[in-house]
Design an enzyme around this catalytic site. Structure first.
Site, PDB file in Angstrom:
ATOM      1  N   PRO A   2       0.825  -1.216   0.000  1.00 43.81           N
ATOM      2  CA  PRO A   2       0.000   0.000   0.000  1.00 43.81           C
ATOM      3  C   PRO A   2       0.856   1.262   0.000  1.00 43.81           C
ATOM      4  CG  PRO A   2      -0.618  -1.517   1.768  1.00 43.81           C
ATOM      5  CD  PRO A   2       0.671  -1.978   1.223  1.00 43.81           C
ATOM      6  N   GLU A   3       0.618   2.098  -0.978  1.00 40.12           N
ATOM      7  CA  GLU A   3       1.253   3.406  -1.035  1.00 40.12           C
ATOM      8  C   GLU A   3       0.135   4.434  -0.989  1.00 40.12           C
ATOM      9  OE1 GLU A   3       4.080   3.598  -4.263  1.00 40.12           O
ATOM     10  OE2 GLU A   3       4.554   1.479  -4.059  1.00 40.12           O
ATOM     11  N   LYS A  59       1.449   7.781   4.177  1.00 38.86           N
ATOM     12  CA  LYS A  59       0.889   6.434   4.072  1.00 38.86           C
ATOM     13  C   LYS A  59       0.135   6.026   5.344  1.00 38.86           C
ATOM     14  CE  LYS A  59       4.811   4.982   1.206  1.00 38.86           C
ATOM     15  NZ  LYS A  59       5.962   4.052   1.125  1.00 38.86           N
ATOM     16  N   ARG A 257      16.218  -1.887  -2.876  1.00 39.52           N
ATOM     17  CA  ARG A 257      14.853  -2.089  -3.356  1.00 39.52           C
ATOM     18  C   ARG A 257      14.845  -2.572  -4.806  1.00 39.52           C
ATOM     19  NH1 ARG A 257      13.404  -1.421   1.192  1.00 39.52           N
ATOM     20  NH2 ARG A 257      12.827   0.496   2.232  1.00 39.52           N
TER      21      ARG A 257
END
Length: 268
Positions: A2-3, A59, A257
DNA sequence: CAAACTCCCTGTTAGC
DNA sequence: TGCTAACAGGGAGTTT
Protein backbone atom coordinates in the site's frame (compact mmCIF):
# COMPACT_ATOMS: atom_id res chain seq x y z
CA UNK A 1 2.34 -2.74 -1.01
CA UNK A 2 0.00 0.00 0.00
CA UNK A 3 1.25 3.41 -1.04
CA UNK A 4 -0.54 6.73 -1.15
CA UNK A 5 -3.31 5.71 -3.61
CA UNK A 6 -4.03 2.44 -1.84
CA UNK A 7 -4.05 4.16 1.55
CA UNK A 8 -6.42 6.78 0.15
CA UNK A 9 -8.71 4.00 -1.06
CA UNK A 10 -8.62 2.44 2.37
CA UNK A 11 -9.40 5.78 4.02
CA UNK A 12 -12.38 6.42 1.75
CA UNK A 13 -13.64 2.90 2.29
CA UNK A 14 -13.30 3.20 6.04
CA UNK A 15 -14.74 6.68 6.44
CA UNK A 16 -17.92 5.70 4.66
CA UNK A 17 -18.45 2.81 7.07
CA UNK A 18 -17.28 3.98 10.47
CA UNK A 19 -17.72 7.74 10.68
CA UNK A 20 -19.94 8.62 13.62
CA UNK A 21 -19.79 5.13 15.12
CA UNK A 22 -18.91 4.32 18.71
CA UNK A 23 -16.30 1.74 19.76
CA UNK A 24 -17.68 -0.97 22.00
CA UNK A 25 -14.65 -3.28 22.21
CA UNK A 26 -11.12 -3.70 20.94
CA UNK A 27 -9.06 -6.88 20.88
CA UNK A 28 -5.37 -7.28 20.18
CA UNK A 29 -4.27 -10.62 18.74
CA UNK A 30 -0.66 -9.61 18.08
CA UNK A 31 0.64 -7.13 20.63
CA UNK A 32 3.57 -5.88 18.56
CA UNK A 33 1.10 -4.36 16.13
CA UNK A 34 0.34 -1.63 18.66
CA UNK A 35 3.22 0.72 19.30
CA UNK A 36 4.12 1.85 22.79
CA UNK A 37 0.98 0.70 24.54
CA UNK A 38 -0.18 -2.48 26.20
CA UNK A 39 -3.18 -4.36 24.79
CA UNK A 40 -5.27 -3.76 27.91
CA UNK A 41 -4.61 -0.01 27.83
CA UNK A 42 -5.24 0.10 24.09
CA UNK A 43 -8.65 -1.48 24.56
CA UNK A 44 -9.50 0.61 27.60
CA UNK A 45 -8.72 3.84 25.83
CA UNK A 46 -10.62 2.98 22.67
CA UNK A 47 -13.82 1.69 24.18
CA UNK A 48 -16.44 4.41 24.36
CA UNK A 49 -14.75 6.66 21.82
CA UNK A 50 -16.63 7.99 18.83
CA UNK A 51 -14.98 7.90 15.42
CA UNK A 52 -15.23 11.45 14.20
CA UNK A 53 -13.31 11.26 10.93
CA UNK A 54 -10.89 9.21 8.86
CA UNK A 55 -8.24 10.87 6.73
CA UNK A 56 -4.80 10.27 5.26
CA UNK A 57 -1.35 11.70 5.92
CA UNK A 58 1.43 10.16 3.83
CA UNK A 59 0.89 6.43 4.07
CA UNK A 60 -0.88 6.69 7.43
CA UNK A 61 -4.56 6.02 7.88
CA UNK A 62 -5.59 8.57 10.52
CA UNK A 63 -8.67 7.99 12.63
CA UNK A 64 -9.85 10.91 14.73
CA UNK A 65 -11.60 9.97 17.94
CA UNK A 66 -13.70 11.84 20.45
CA UNK A 67 -14.35 11.01 24.08
CA UNK A 68 -11.00 9.51 25.02
CA UNK A 69 -7.60 10.60 26.23
CA UNK A 70 -5.87 10.00 22.87
CA UNK A 71 -7.82 11.46 19.95
CA UNK A 72 -5.78 9.90 17.15
CA UNK A 73 -5.55 6.28 16.11
CA UNK A 74 -3.01 5.99 13.29
CA UNK A 75 -2.47 2.92 11.16
CA UNK A 76 0.47 2.16 8.91
CA UNK A 77 -0.28 -0.78 6.63
CA UNK A 78 3.39 -1.35 5.67
CA UNK A 79 3.76 -4.39 3.43
CA UNK A 80 0.69 -6.51 3.85
CA UNK A 81 -1.76 -4.69 6.08
CA UNK A 82 -5.37 -4.05 5.22
CA UNK A 83 -8.41 -2.69 7.02
CA UNK A 84 -11.80 -4.22 6.49
CA UNK A 85 -15.21 -3.59 7.98
CA UNK A 86 -17.16 -6.78 8.54
CA UNK A 87 -19.99 -8.05 10.70
CA UNK A 88 -18.89 -8.52 14.31
CA UNK A 89 -20.42 -11.98 14.11
CA UNK A 90 -17.70 -13.04 11.68
CA UNK A 91 -14.93 -15.05 13.27
CA UNK A 92 -11.50 -13.39 13.02
CA UNK A 93 -9.60 -14.23 9.83
CA UNK A 94 -6.26 -16.03 9.87
CA UNK A 95 -4.03 -12.97 9.93
CA UNK A 96 -6.24 -10.56 11.83
CA UNK A 97 -4.07 -8.69 14.36
CA UNK A 98 -6.57 -6.20 15.80
CA UNK A 99 -10.32 -6.01 15.84
CA UNK A 100 -12.32 -2.95 16.83
CA UNK A 101 -16.00 -3.54 17.41
CA UNK A 102 -18.56 -0.84 16.77
CA UNK A 103 -21.99 -0.13 18.19
CA UNK A 104 -23.65 -0.84 14.83
CA UNK A 105 -22.68 -4.51 14.90
CA UNK A 106 -19.71 -4.10 12.58
CA UNK A 107 -16.02 -4.56 13.30
CA UNK A 108 -12.91 -2.99 11.85
CA UNK A 109 -10.41 -5.79 11.26
CA UNK A 110 -6.73 -5.06 10.81
CA UNK A 111 -5.37 -7.99 8.85
CA UNK A 112 -1.62 -8.13 8.33
CA UNK A 113 0.08 -11.30 7.15
CA UNK A 114 3.65 -10.16 7.62
CA UNK A 115 3.11 -8.32 10.89
CA UNK A 116 5.00 -5.22 9.77
CA UNK A 117 1.98 -2.97 10.12
CA UNK A 118 1.61 -0.70 13.15
CA UNK A 119 -1.10 1.14 15.06
CA UNK A 120 -0.46 4.18 17.20
CA UNK A 121 -2.79 5.75 19.73
CA UNK A 122 -1.61 9.29 20.40
CA UNK A 123 -2.69 12.65 21.75
CA UNK A 124 -1.16 14.63 18.92
CA UNK A 125 -0.94 13.63 15.26
CA UNK A 126 2.58 14.99 14.99
CA UNK A 127 3.89 12.47 17.49
CA UNK A 128 3.75 10.01 14.61
CA UNK A 129 3.61 12.11 11.44
CA UNK A 130 5.90 14.90 12.60
CA UNK A 131 8.79 13.75 10.46
CA UNK A 132 6.86 13.44 7.23
CA UNK A 133 7.54 15.62 4.23
CA UNK A 134 5.08 17.28 1.87
CA UNK A 135 1.93 15.77 0.47
CA UNK A 136 2.66 15.25 -3.23
CA UNK A 137 -0.86 16.25 -4.23
CA UNK A 138 -0.86 19.46 -2.21
CA UNK A 139 -0.12 22.98 -3.40
CA UNK A 140 3.02 22.89 -1.32
CA UNK A 141 4.51 20.28 -3.63
CA UNK A 142 5.45 22.69 -6.38
CA UNK A 143 8.05 22.31 -9.10
CA UNK A 144 10.15 24.82 -7.16
CA UNK A 145 9.92 22.64 -4.06
CA UNK A 146 10.90 19.51 -5.95
CA UNK A 147 13.76 21.31 -7.66
CA UNK A 148 15.11 22.73 -4.41
CA UNK A 149 14.83 19.37 -2.69
CA UNK A 150 16.55 17.45 -5.46
CA UNK A 151 19.28 20.04 -6.02
CA UNK A 152 19.89 20.52 -2.33
CA UNK A 153 20.94 16.95 -1.75
CA UNK A 154 23.23 14.50 -3.47
CA UNK A 155 21.18 11.37 -3.38
CA UNK A 156 20.21 8.64 -5.76
CA UNK A 157 17.02 9.94 -7.36
CA UNK A 158 14.99 6.92 -6.36
CA UNK A 159 16.27 6.82 -2.79
CA UNK A 160 15.33 10.47 -2.31
CA UNK A 161 11.84 10.03 -3.74
CA UNK A 162 11.26 7.11 -1.40
CA UNK A 163 12.37 9.21 1.57
CA UNK A 164 9.17 9.94 3.49
CA UNK A 165 10.71 12.99 5.15
CA UNK A 166 11.00 14.57 1.70
CA UNK A 167 7.74 13.52 0.04
CA UNK A 168 5.16 11.59 2.04
CA UNK A 169 3.34 8.72 0.42
CA UNK A 170 5.46 7.59 -2.50
CA UNK A 171 6.58 3.96 -2.45
CA UNK A 172 8.35 1.52 -4.66
CA UNK A 173 5.66 1.19 -7.32
CA UNK A 174 4.85 4.84 -7.94
CA UNK A 175 8.46 5.96 -7.79
CA UNK A 176 9.41 3.49 -10.51
CA UNK A 177 6.40 4.58 -12.55
CA UNK A 178 7.14 8.28 -12.15
CA UNK A 179 10.84 7.95 -12.98
CA UNK A 180 9.98 5.99 -16.10
CA UNK A 181 7.49 8.62 -17.23
CA UNK A 182 10.03 11.38 -16.68
CA UNK A 183 12.78 9.29 -18.30
CA UNK A 184 15.10 9.57 -15.32
CA UNK A 185 17.39 6.72 -14.30
CA UNK A 186 16.68 5.63 -10.69
CA UNK A 187 20.38 5.93 -9.94
CA UNK A 188 20.69 9.42 -11.36
CA UNK A 189 22.15 11.84 -8.84
CA UNK A 190 19.39 14.05 -7.53
CA UNK A 191 21.37 17.28 -7.96
CA UNK A 192 22.28 16.50 -11.57
CA UNK A 193 18.84 15.89 -13.01
CA UNK A 194 18.25 18.58 -15.66
CA UNK A 195 15.45 21.04 -15.09
CA UNK A 196 13.34 19.79 -17.98
CA UNK A 197 13.31 16.33 -16.44
CA UNK A 198 12.48 17.69 -13.01
CA UNK A 199 9.46 19.37 -14.55
CA UNK A 200 8.51 16.08 -16.18
CA UNK A 201 9.00 14.28 -12.88
CA UNK A 202 6.84 16.76 -11.02
CA UNK A 203 4.01 16.21 -13.49
CA UNK A 204 4.57 12.47 -13.58
CA UNK A 205 4.27 12.12 -9.81
CA UNK A 206 1.03 14.06 -9.64
CA UNK A 207 -0.48 12.44 -12.70
CA UNK A 208 0.45 8.91 -11.68
CA UNK A 209 -0.93 9.31 -8.16
CA UNK A 210 -4.09 11.01 -9.38
CA UNK A 211 -4.73 8.31 -11.95
CA UNK A 212 -4.03 5.52 -9.46
CA UNK A 213 -6.38 7.06 -6.89
CA UNK A 214 -9.14 7.26 -9.48
CA UNK A 215 -8.60 3.55 -10.15
CA UNK A 216 -8.53 2.73 -6.42
CA UNK A 217 -4.84 1.87 -6.46
CA UNK A 218 -2.84 -1.04 -7.76
CA UNK A 219 -3.82 -4.65 -7.54
CA UNK A 220 -0.36 -6.11 -7.38
CA UNK A 221 1.78 -8.28 -5.15
CA UNK A 222 0.30 -9.40 -1.90
CA UNK A 223 -1.71 -6.30 -1.25
CA UNK A 224 -5.16 -6.34 -2.74
CA UNK A 225 -7.32 -3.30 -2.39
CA UNK A 226 -10.70 -4.37 -3.63
CA UNK A 227 -11.16 -3.12 -7.14
CA UNK A 228 -7.66 -1.60 -7.49
CA UNK A 229 -7.26 -1.35 -11.26
CA UNK A 230 -4.12 0.69 -11.83
CA UNK A 231 -1.77 -1.25 -14.07
CA UNK A 232 1.90 -0.36 -13.64
CA UNK A 233 3.84 0.42 -16.81
CA UNK A 234 7.23 -0.75 -15.56
CA UNK A 235 6.84 -1.98 -12.00
CA UNK A 236 6.79 -5.77 -11.91
CA UNK A 237 7.21 -5.98 -15.68
CA UNK A 238 10.73 -7.33 -15.97
CA UNK A 239 11.47 -8.67 -19.47
CA UNK A 240 8.29 -7.17 -20.88
CA UNK A 241 8.58 -4.53 -23.60
CA UNK A 242 8.77 -0.86 -22.63
CA UNK A 243 5.49 0.67 -23.75
CA UNK A 244 7.38 3.67 -25.13
CA UNK A 245 10.24 2.09 -27.07
CA UNK A 246 9.81 -1.68 -26.92
CA UNK A 247 13.09 -2.38 -25.13
CA UNK A 248 12.90 -5.08 -22.44
CA UNK A 249 12.21 -3.72 -18.97
CA UNK A 250 15.11 -4.42 -16.64
CA UNK A 251 15.15 -5.09 -12.92
CA UNK A 252 18.00 -3.75 -10.81
CA UNK A 253 18.51 -3.03 -7.12
CA UNK A 254 18.68 0.56 -5.90
CA UNK A 255 18.95 1.26 -2.20
CA UNK A 256 18.09 -2.36 -1.41
CA UNK A 257 14.85 -2.09 -3.36
CA UNK A 258 13.82 -3.96 -6.45
CA UNK A 259 13.68 -1.38 -9.21
CA UNK A 260 12.19 -1.55 -12.68
CA UNK A 261 13.24 0.62 -15.57
CA UNK A 262 13.69 0.89 -19.30
CA UNK A 263 17.45 0.83 -19.94
CA UNK A 264 17.01 2.79 -23.15
CA UNK A 265 14.58 5.49 -22.03
CA UNK A 266 16.23 6.01 -18.64
CA UNK A 267 19.93 6.74 -18.82
CA UNK A 268 22.09 7.57 -15.83
C1' DC B 1 26.02 13.62 4.64
C1' DA B 2 25.05 9.45 1.97
C1' DA B 3 24.47 4.75 1.48
C1' DA B 4 24.78 0.10 2.82
C1' DC B 5 23.26 -3.30 6.28
C1' DT B 6 20.24 -5.46 9.78
C1' DC B 7 16.01 -6.47 11.67
C1' DC B 8 11.22 -7.38 11.75
C1' DC B 9 7.78 -11.35 9.34
C1' DT B 10 5.63 -15.02 6.35
C1' DG B 11 3.91 -16.53 1.76
C1' DT B 12 5.92 -17.62 -2.45
C1' DT B 13 9.28 -19.49 -5.33
C1' DA B 14 13.74 -21.17 -7.00
C1' DG B 15 16.79 -24.93 -6.42
C1' DC B 16 18.08 -29.50 -5.40
C1' DT C 1 7.48 -35.07 -5.42
C1' DG C 2 8.94 -32.86 -1.24
C1' DC C 3 11.87 -30.23 1.33
C1' DT C 4 14.75 -26.17 2.35
C1' DA C 5 16.80 -21.76 1.58
C1' DA C 6 16.42 -17.51 -0.56
C1' DC C 7 13.68 -13.64 -1.41
C1' DA C 8 10.57 -9.51 -1.14
C1' DG C 9 9.84 -5.12 1.02
C1' DG C 10 8.69 -0.03 4.43
C1' DG C 11 10.82 1.93 7.84
C1' DA C 12 13.70 2.39 12.02
C1' DG C 13 18.06 1.84 13.70
C1' DT C 14 23.13 0.90 13.09
C1' DT C 15 27.46 0.81 10.70
C1' DT C 16 30.55 2.07 7.02
Amino acid sequence: MPELPEVQSTVDYLRERVQGERVTAATVFWSRTISGIKPADFSRQLVGCEIVDVFRRGKFVCIRLAGGRSPFLLVHLRMSGSLDVVSSKNAPAVHDRITIELANGKSVRFNDTRKFGRMYLVERLEQVTGGLGVEPLSEEFSLAFLTAGMRGRKRLAKALLLDQSFIAGLGNIYVDESLWKAQIHPKARSHKVPHAKLAALHSAIRETLTEAISLLGTDFGDHVVDGGMYKPLVYGREDEPCSRCGTSIKRIVVGQRGTHLCPKCQRV
